[in-house]
Motif scaffolding. Structure first.
Motif, PDB file in Angstrom:
ATOM      1  N   THR A  87       7.246   4.927   2.189  1.00 11.13           N
ATOM      2  CA  THR A  87       6.521   3.835   2.855  1.00 11.13           C
ATOM      3  C   THR A  87       6.561   2.571   2.004  1.00 11.13           C
ATOM      4  O   THR A  87       6.767   1.469   2.515  1.00 11.13           O
ATOM      5  CB  THR A  87       5.060   4.236   3.116  1.00 11.13           C
ATOM      6  N   ASP A  88       6.360   2.733   0.710  1.00 10.19           N
ATOM      7  CA  ASP A  88       6.427   1.593  -0.203  1.00 10.19           C
ATOM      8  C   ASP A  88       7.830   0.989  -0.204  1.00 10.19           C
ATOM      9  O   ASP A  88       7.996  -0.239  -0.194  1.00 10.19           O
ATOM     10  CB  ASP A  88       6.038   2.040  -1.616  1.00 10.19           C
ATOM     11  N   SER A  97       8.311  -1.001   3.012  1.00 12.18           N
ATOM     12  CA  SER A  97       7.577  -2.269   3.016  1.00 12.18           C
ATOM     13  C   SER A  97       8.318  -3.331   2.207  1.00 12.18           C
ATOM     14  O   SER A  97       8.153  -4.530   2.449  1.00 12.18           O
ATOM     15  CB  SER A  97       6.163  -2.069   2.453  1.00 12.18           C
ATOM     16  N   LYS A  98       9.149  -2.897   1.253  1.00 13.45           N
ATOM     17  CA  LYS A  98       9.954  -3.825   0.460  1.00 13.45           C
ATOM     18  C   LYS A  98      11.370  -3.972   1.018  1.00 13.45           C
ATOM     19  O   LYS A  98      12.216  -4.619   0.408  1.00 13.45           O
ATOM     20  CB  LYS A  98      10.012  -3.337  -0.989  1.00 13.45           C
ATOM     21  N   VAL A 100       3.009  -0.391  -9.358  1.00 16.22           N
ATOM     22  CA  VAL A 100       2.234  -0.066  -8.170  1.00 16.22           C
ATOM     23  C   VAL A 100       1.976   1.435  -8.141  1.00 16.22           C
ATOM     24  O   VAL A 100       2.883   2.234  -8.267  1.00 16.22           O
ATOM     25  CB  VAL A 100       2.977  -0.490  -6.888  1.00 16.22           C
ATOM     26  N   PHE A 106      -0.077   4.534  -5.981  1.00 18.97           N
ATOM     27  CA  PHE A 106      -0.796   4.887  -4.778  1.00 18.97           C
ATOM     28  C   PHE A 106      -1.510   6.216  -4.976  1.00 18.97           C
ATOM     29  O   PHE A 106      -1.005   7.116  -5.635  1.00 18.97           O
ATOM     30  CB  PHE A 106       0.161   5.001  -3.588  1.00 18.97           C
ATOM     31  N   VAL A 124      -0.856   4.058   3.857  1.00 15.89           N
ATOM     32  CA  VAL A 124      -0.118   3.114   3.015  1.00 15.89           C
ATOM     33  C   VAL A 124       0.700   2.158   3.876  1.00 15.89           C
ATOM     34  O   VAL A 124       0.825   0.975   3.558  1.00 15.89           O
ATOM     35  CB  VAL A 124       0.795   3.874   2.028  1.00 15.89           C
ATOM     36  N   LYS A 178      -1.425  -0.531   5.144  1.00 22.65           N
ATOM     37  CA  LYS A 178      -1.895  -1.341   4.028  1.00 22.65           C
ATOM     38  C   LYS A 178      -0.788  -2.260   3.503  1.00 22.65           C
ATOM     39  O   LYS A 178      -1.031  -3.430   3.187  1.00 22.65           O
ATOM     40  CB  LYS A 178      -2.389  -0.426   2.898  1.00 22.65           C
ATOM     41  N   GLN A 179       0.439  -1.741   3.429  1.00 24.69           N
ATOM     42  CA  GLN A 179       1.542  -2.478   2.824  1.00 24.69           C
ATOM     43  C   GLN A 179       2.293  -3.359   3.819  1.00 24.69           C
ATOM     44  O   GLN A 179       2.715  -4.458   3.483  1.00 24.69           O
ATOM     45  CB  GLN A 179       2.535  -1.495   2.184  1.00 24.69           C
ATOM     46  N   ASN A 180       2.487  -2.833   5.028  1.00 23.93           N
ATOM     47  CA  ASN A 180       3.286  -3.560   6.011  1.00 23.93           C
ATOM     48  C   ASN A 180       2.365  -4.278   6.996  1.00 23.93           C
ATOM     49  O   ASN A 180       1.679  -3.643   7.793  1.00 23.93           O
ATOM     50  CB  ASN A 180       4.217  -2.587   6.755  1.00 23.93           C
TER      51      ASN A 180
END
Length: 306
Positions: A71-72, A75-76, A165, A167, A274, A277-279
């Motif tokens: 997921t992280d 988002s990047k 970062v 999580f 996540v 929260k991130q996207n």
């Protein structure tokens, strides 16, 4: 009262039987996650056209860490939306350790893994195609070492070097850590065992005290059409308790195999938390949820009526 104490004791004994096995399995899983987390994040295959294939294969490891890390990465924009969805669908959280704890369910476990891996790959590639059609833009896969990729990578390298970062997983442990956390598998094992005990107790009370086995069987047979929907709703709950509930109900005879597959195919756990929260693109997030729910329901019903 005497009957309830008997049921309580029976649920406790059933839970303690699997406790040592779960303890060993969770230590092994934690070690795999610790050893593979960095290589997973830097895996070049995840960033290419074969991303959904490798994402689905790696995602079947029963641990919330890979769904959180993927997921992280999404988002990047390090991986495609298809790779992310493949990881989400393939992930089974607590299902595999629970099935491993009882030998008669091991064949079901291998069948579950095979179906979810193939299903994750198929939905992953379908998601890429539909995403391009709906959002009218190219999905960045970053498989080639072109100028745009290096610029994007350079921008994030500066961020990663100065700000690590981290999580929190299902037990509030750090998913991205530089040291092996030997306490987390023990805490996780005890937490899952508590869930198992609660489900065993409730289900045993239903079958032996409140309703009875015959009435319950008739109800389950009559509610087969609703089971996949209910399983999906439970599976979307971002907590390991949801996968425990779905798997234990199947193992206790309260849920069909198709409903099990449907519920676990949307069970991305903490990864969904996540994601939101991130996207910040809510349209993308909604697309991801729909691409998990609709195909999972279709597969669940298909398996139920085969």
């Amino acid at each position: 009262m005497h009957e309830f104490l008997h049921v309580l004791l029976e649920a406790f004994i059933d839970t303690t039987k699997v406790l040592p096995f779960l303890f060993i399995v969770y230590y092994i899983i934690e070690l795999i996650e610790f050893k593979c987390a960095i290589s997973f994040k830097n895996n070049k295959f995840l960033k290419g056209k074969s991303g959904p294939v490798f994402g689905s294969i790696i995602g079947c490891v029963p641990q919330c860490g890979f769904s959180i890390i993927s997921t992280d990465m999404y988002s990047k924009k390090y991986i495609s939306i298809g790779t992310l969805i493949a990881v989400y669908i393939a992930t089974s959280d607590e299902a595999l350790p629970l099935m491993l704890s009882e030998p008669k369910f091991i064949p079901w476990m291998f069948l579950l893994i095979a179906i979810k891996v193939v299903f994750g790959i198929a939905v992953g590639y379908l998601s890429i195609v539909l995403y391009k059609l709906i959002f009218k833009k190219k999905v960045e896969v970053h498989e080639n070492h072109d100028h745009h990729y290096h610029n994007d990578e350079h921008d994030h390298e500066e961020h990663d070097d100065h700000e690590e970062v981290s999580f929190g997983g299902c037990c509030n442990h750090s998913v991205e850590t530089k040291s092996y956390d030997w306490k987390h598998p023990l805490l996780h094992c005890l937490k899952i065992s508590a869930f198992i005990f609660a489900i065993n107790l409730i289900f045993t009370c239903i079958t032996h005290i409140w309703i009875g086995e015959e009435r319950l069987a008739n109800f389950l047979n009559g509610s087969l059409a609703l089971q996949p929907i209910l399983a999906v709703l439970v599976g979307l709950i971002p907590n390991c308790a949801s996968s425990v509930a779905i798997t234990k109900l199947f193992m206790l005879g309260g849920l069909s195999f198709g409903s099990l597959v449907a519920g676990l195919s949307v069970n991305a756990g903490i990864g969904l938390v996540v994601l939101f929260k991130q996207n910040k693109n809510w349209k993308e997030n909604l697309f991801i949820i729909i691409m998990m729910i609709v195909p999972s329901l279709m597969l669940g019903y298909a398996l139920n009526f085969i």
